[in-house]
Each structure stands twice: as C-alpha cells, then as structure tokens.
Design an enzyme around this catalytic site. Structure first.
Site, short mmCIF file in Angstrom:
data_model
loop_
_atom_site.label_atom_id
_atom_site.label_comp_id
_atom_site.label_asym_id
_atom_site.label_seq_id
_atom_site.Cartn_x
_atom_site.Cartn_y
_atom_site.Cartn_z
N SER A 139 4.07 -36.12 -44.92
CA SER A 139 3.36 -36.85 -45.96
C SER A 139 4.16 -38.08 -46.35
O SER A 139 5.39 -38.11 -46.17
CB SER A 139 3.19 -35.94 -47.19
OG SER A 139 2.79 -36.69 -48.32
N TYR A 152 6.19 -29.37 -53.03
CA TYR A 152 5.42 -30.02 -51.97
C TYR A 152 6.30 -31.05 -51.25
O TYR A 152 6.36 -31.07 -50.02
CB TYR A 152 4.19 -30.69 -52.57
CG TYR A 152 3.28 -31.35 -51.56
CD1 TYR A 152 2.38 -30.59 -50.81
CD2 TYR A 152 3.29 -32.72 -51.37
CE1 TYR A 152 1.53 -31.20 -49.88
CE2 TYR A 152 2.46 -33.33 -50.45
CZ TYR A 152 1.57 -32.56 -49.71
OH TYR A 152 0.74 -33.16 -48.79
#
Ligand code: NAD
Length: 254
Positions: A139, A152
């Site tokens: 990401s 995350y």
C-alpha cells in the site's frame, strides 16, 4: 483442463475481483479464494453466465491449514498453477495507544501471514508447472503513514520487505515476485472506510481523498488489475519491484 491457472486471493470483491475477471477474460482458469462465501457464489454465477472460468473456494488466508487445503484442492481440480495474485486484506484503524493486541494480531495475521501462507503453499504448484510469477499487495501506507493506522501500516510495510526477500529466494527457481502499492482505489474496502469518517456523506470523503492524489481522483480496481496483469504476465525481467499505482500520491511533498 488445458488453460493456465491463476490463484487470486480476496477474489470476491474489489481489486481481487477485477484481477480475477481480467485473467479469466484473457482465457485463464481462475481459482478464486476468499472467505466471503456468498460473494464468491455471486462471482461464480456471473462468470459462468459470461462463459468465464472462475472457480470459488472458501479460504481464510490467515489460517495456514485453510490455505493448505485450498492448495490441495486446486492441485486436484486443475493440476499446476502459473500465477498467484495476493489481494486478500483487511483495513483496521487505531494508534499505538488504542489498538488492542487482538486487533493488531488479527490485522497482521490476515494481511502479512495471509501472504506468507499463500506463497508457501501455491509456489510448489507453480514449480511443478515449470515456473511463473507472484504479485503481492502492499500500500502507499507502507511508504507514508496517516495517523491511526498502526497495524495496517505495519502489515503493509512488512509485505513490502517480504516481497523483496521472496523475490531473491525464488529467482533461482524461475519465479518472479513483485508487489503493487495502491493509493486510494474505489472498492468496498475504501467505501467502508469513507462511511466510518462520514456515515451520511461517504461520497464527499471519497472526493476529498481523491483530491489529495495529484491526478485528482481515486483509482478504479480495473486500473489496478491492468498493472497486475502486466506484472504477472508481461514483465519478464522484473522481480522484487514495488510498483506504485497511486495517482502520484507518494511523490508529492505535503
Ligand atoms: P475489499 O475489502 O474490497 O476486498 C478484499 C477481499 O478480501 C474481500 O472479498 C474479503 O472478503 C477478502 N478477505 C478479507 N479477509 C480475508 C481472509 N482472511 N481470507 C480470505 N479472504 C479475505 O478490499 P480491496 O480494496 O479490494 O483491497 C484489496 C487489497 O488491496 C488489500 O490487501 C488492501 O489492503 C489493498 N489496498 C487497497 C487500497 C484501496 O484503496 N482499496 C489501497 C491500498 C491497498
């Protein structure tokens, strides 16, 4: 079964679904792995209607025995595998002070262990077929963090590093391993996040997030799927690469 086989995790929604669909449209047989049984059934039914070869299998990627069973089933049903795309993941929120150990562990288990489990159990099937390639999903948040995404961001940073390690280990075996690093992409995950910030007007949040990207919008899952196809199939001299697909998000100074 004569066509090449691709395993796609998180295939029932979002980026994984777009990749599964694109690969099937290109004539591949797709083993669609996801934990959402009803969304998988919908995907399979729609694919069958379009004459596409997408076969759902309920898998929890955080559970090694579930992944091992899926790999055995895949081998029995299709034989060897050529490509693996890892998309399954969850988004969680919290700072270091308010993230519970349970939430931290769950996020790492799904996102990071999920990638480790699938590569570990699918690569032997790729080896049996004579080689192929893997694409992982990290990401933009592996490079630049927002507040309150501790677990995350940690999971995505580790996937970035793990991809490079896998690339080195598997290169001598003729297997390439790359990763994509998306910015904001319009999927159920992003829409769920937007609803957390504004239950009444998630579209406004999506527009605000899009405006932070130099290209002025969020991406589509199909735009990401085109990159994944390139990395899996066409990029025959690329391995260990982390490719941004983020509308320029990570290149600007804020
Ligand atoms: P999504 O929530 O829309 O789809 C994810 C799919 O993964 C779902 O079908 C879900 O059921 C499945 N899944 C979740 N946990 C699973 C588990 N334990 N086992 C098997 N399947 C599981 O998400 P998305 O937006 O398509 O995201 C796909 C990947 O891209 C994720 O790894 C995410 O972190 C990453 N990503 C997304 C964005 C974005 O803006 N959408 C940005 C950067 C990175």
């Amino acid at each position: 079964m004569t066509s090449e086989v691709a395993v796609v995790t998180g295939a029932a929604a979002g980026i994984g679904r777009s990749v599964a669909w694109r690969m099937a449209e290109q004539g591949l047989t797709v083993a669609a792995w996801d934990c959402d049984e009803s969304a998988l059934a919908t995907l399979e039914a729609e694919a069958t209607h379009e004459g596409l070869s997408i076969h759902g299998w309920v898998v929890d990627v955080s559970d090694e025995s579930s992944v091992a069973m899926a790999a055995i089933h895949c081998r029995t049903q299709f034989g060897t595998v050529r490509y693996l795309f890892n998309s399954a993941g969850i988004q969680t929120y919290g700072t270091v002070l308010d993230t519970s150990a349970e939430s931290f562990e769950r996020t790492i288990r799904v996102n990071l262990f999920g990638h480790y489990h699938t590569v570990k159990h699918v690569v032997p099937l790729i080896l049996e077929g004579g080689g192929g390639s893997v694409v992982n999903t990290t990401s933009a948040q592996a490079f630049q963090c927002q507040e309150g995404v501790l677990a995350y961001a940690a999971s995505k940073g580790a996937i970035l590093t793990m991809t490079k390690s896998m690339a080195l280990d598997l290169a001598p075996h003729g297997i390439r391993v790359n990763a994509i690093a998306p910015g904001s992409v319009d999927t159920p995950m992003l829409r769920q996040a937007a609803r957390l910030f504004s239950p009444d007007d998630p579209e406004k949040i999506l527009a605000e997030w899009g405006a932070r990207h130099p290209l002025g919008r969020v991406g589509t899952a199909d735009e990401v799927a085109r990159l994944v196809w390139f990395l899996l199939v066409d990029a025959t001299f690329m391995t260990g690469a982390i490719v941004n697909v983020d509308g320029g998000l990570t290149v600007q100074l804020m």
